[in-house]
Design an enzyme around this catalytic site. Structure first.
Site, PDB file in Angstrom:
ATOM      1  N   GLU A  56      19.972  43.455  19.891  1.00 29.27           N
ATOM      2  CA  GLU A  56      19.916  42.244  20.705  1.00 29.27           C
ATOM      3  C   GLU A  56      19.582  40.997  19.896  1.00 29.27           C
ATOM      4  OE1 GLU A  56      16.981  43.398  23.541  1.00 29.27           O
ATOM      5  OE2 GLU A  56      18.287  44.928  24.441  1.00 29.27           O
ATOM      6  N   ARG A  57      19.220  41.193  18.614  1.00 33.56           N
ATOM      7  CA  ARG A  57      18.814  40.038  17.793  1.00 33.56           C
ATOM      8  C   ARG A  57      18.889  40.447  16.320  1.00 33.56           C
ATOM      9  NH1 ARG A  57      14.284  42.701  19.648  1.00 33.56           N
ATOM     10  NH2 ARG A  57      12.874  43.348  17.970  1.00 33.56           N
ATOM     11  N   GLY A  81      29.532  45.233  11.338  1.00 40.52           N
ATOM     12  CA  GLY A  81      29.956  44.831  10.007  1.00 40.52           C
ATOM     13  C   GLY A  81      28.986  45.363   8.962  1.00 40.52           C
ATOM     14  N   ASP A  82      29.200  44.972   7.708  1.00 41.77           N
ATOM     15  CA  ASP A  82      28.346  45.456   6.614  1.00 41.77           C
ATOM     16  C   ASP A  82      26.907  44.948   6.743  1.00 41.77           C
ATOM     17  OD1 ASP A  82      30.400  46.890   5.082  1.00 41.77           O
ATOM     18  OD2 ASP A  82      31.285  44.914   4.828  1.00 41.77           O
ATOM     19  N   GLY A  83      26.716  43.791   7.408  1.00 40.45           N
ATOM     20  CA  GLY A  83      25.383  43.214   7.541  1.00 40.45           C
ATOM     21  C   GLY A  83      24.412  44.127   8.280  1.00 40.45           C
ATOM     22  N   GLY A 114      34.476  41.763   8.057  1.00 40.00           N
ATOM     23  CA  GLY A 114      34.745  42.100   6.661  1.00 40.00           C
ATOM     24  C   GLY A 114      35.017  43.588   6.465  1.00 40.00           C
ATOM     25  N   ARG A 192      39.259  35.053   8.838  1.00 42.47           N
ATOM     26  CA  ARG A 192      38.228  34.047   8.526  1.00 42.47           C
ATOM     27  C   ARG A 192      38.123  33.830   7.028  1.00 42.47           C
ATOM     28  NH1 ARG A 192      32.370  37.313   8.639  1.00 42.47           N
ATOM     29  NH2 ARG A 192      31.727  35.923   6.971  1.00 42.47           N
ATOM     30  N   ASP A 362      25.203  41.988   0.056  1.00 45.98           N
ATOM     31  CA  ASP A 362      25.943  42.697   1.110  1.00 45.98           C
ATOM     32  C   ASP A 362      26.438  41.738   2.189  1.00 45.98           C
ATOM     33  OD1 ASP A 362      25.190  44.799  -0.439  1.00 45.98           O
ATOM     34  OD2 ASP A 362      23.968  45.821   1.047  1.00 45.98           O
TER      35      ASP A 362
END
Length: 373
Positions: A56-57, A81-83, A114, A192, A362
């Site tokens: 949620e955050r 994603g990778d994050g 990504g 993007r 990353d």
């Protein structure tokens, strides 16, 4: 993954219990519906029961895996994603039982824009290059098969005392600028990065700093590495000498055995790059930088190697664009661009002259400061 000779593989148990950490905002915002439509039916058929945790955050997944009893799950699955995987890895490394917890298999299902690790694993498995739903299906199928193997992590220490663990890349300059500047277009998916590249090309910048590295294979004319295994190493706190590897207290993080504190010069057997003006410095440890960017074709999941690329100042915009277009096929090194250098290394240090530009780990932004890994 498709086993290659010499690789050792484990197999997930059946039935299997998976904790799925899902970011509904990642990529184009379709992760939850894609998971329900594409992945869940495949997992049910493969006897993999899922508990879905929706973040949620920012840092929500980090806190969840750091604090939770994870013994009830056989694998942790990241659908984002990778994050988000970066959050999970660093959350796990903050646990007192990190050594045991890091043996729990991690799976990435591409839900971001990504999706570099997912694209890399698809590549290592010998699959054709695919994107979007096809890449998601391929990665879900790899999870269903249940084969798992080891993956390298890179330990990064910063001048301000941060210790970070990275599975994909560290960057500074042009490529990092593209990554962060294009965040505002994340709803476009992988496009993007194309838009971000064109914008950053228009305002091409040069970054000043010193780059040093320990080559994976000794370069001609460099003295051999010293044999002393007890050289002082630091875990990011300047000058604090740690005990030799293997003698740490239980729960202590692994020592950076190849590094000296950032306040000291690099060891004599390292290479210091003569140029000090760069367009980009990028250290990557997987094959792909994004779904359509095969940056390090030689990389493997656990080759013990950091694939270091740097672009020297003076490259024209046309030459830089050609490199990026060739990277889609992994043929950028064949262009023999005199401004691009590639060297496989075991460790590196980057010391920016001023706090200019964005650093990324990353794909996540970092303050610009001296860093080594």
């Amino acid at each position: 993954l498709s086993p290659r000779p010499g690789d050792s593989y484990g197999v997930l148990p059946r039935p299997c219990r998976a904790l799925v950490l899902l970011n509904p905002q990642s990529g184009a915002g379709r992760a939850l519906e894609d998971f329900q439509a594409v992945v869940q039916p495949m997992l049910a058929e493969a006897d993999i029961a899922t508990t879905v945790f929706i973040t949620e955050r920012p840092h929500h997944a980090h806190e969840k895996v750091r604090d939770e009893d994870l013994s009830q799950w056989d694998t942790l699955v990241v659908m984002a994603g990778d994050g988000l995987l970066y959050e999970v890895v660093n959350g796990l490394m903050e646990r007192p039982d990190w050594e045991d917890t890091m043996k729990k298999p991690l799976c990435i299902l591409p839900g971001g824009s990504g999706n570099a690790l997912a694209a890399s694993i698809n590549h290592y498995a010998g699959n054709d290059h695919v994107a979007k739903k096809k890449l998601l299906t391929n990665c879900a199928f790899i999870l269903c098969k249940g084969l798992h193997t080891q993956m390298d992590l890179v330990s990064l220490s910063t001048a301000s005392g941060k210790r970070l663990f990275s599975f994909l890349s560290f960057g500074w300059g042009f490529i990092s600028d593209v990554d962060i500047d294009s965040e505002k277009y994340r709803r476009l998916g992988n496009a993007r990065f194309t838009l971000g590249t064109l914008q950053c090309l228009a305002k091409l910048r040069v970054y000043q700093g010193r780059l040093s590295y320990l080559p994976a294979v000794p370069e001609q004319g460099t003295p051999p590495a010293p044999r002393d295994p007890y050289a002082p190493v630091t875990n990011g706190q300047a000058g604090r000498v740690l005990p030799p590897a293997g003698t740490e207290a239980a729960g202590a993080l692994p020592t950076d055995s190849l590094l000296v504190p950032l306040c000291q010069p690099v060891p004599a057997h390292w290479t210091v790059v003569p140029e000090e003006e760069f367009v980009s410095v990028y250290a990557i440890y997987q094959s792909h930088l994004g779904t359509n960017m095969l940056m390090a074709p030689a990389a493997r999941l656990h080759d013990g190697c950091i694939h270091l690329f740097y672009l020297k100042a003076g490259i024209s915009r046309v030459a830089l664009l050609k490199l990026f277009l060739a990277m889609a096929r992994g043929t950028h090194l064949d262009l023999n661009c005199p401004h691009l250098r590639y060297v496989p290394v075991r460790a590196f240090r980057l010391e920016p002259r001023t706090a200019a530009g964005i650093m990324t780990v990353d794909g996540e932004a970092l303050a610009c400061e001296p860093v080594q890994g």
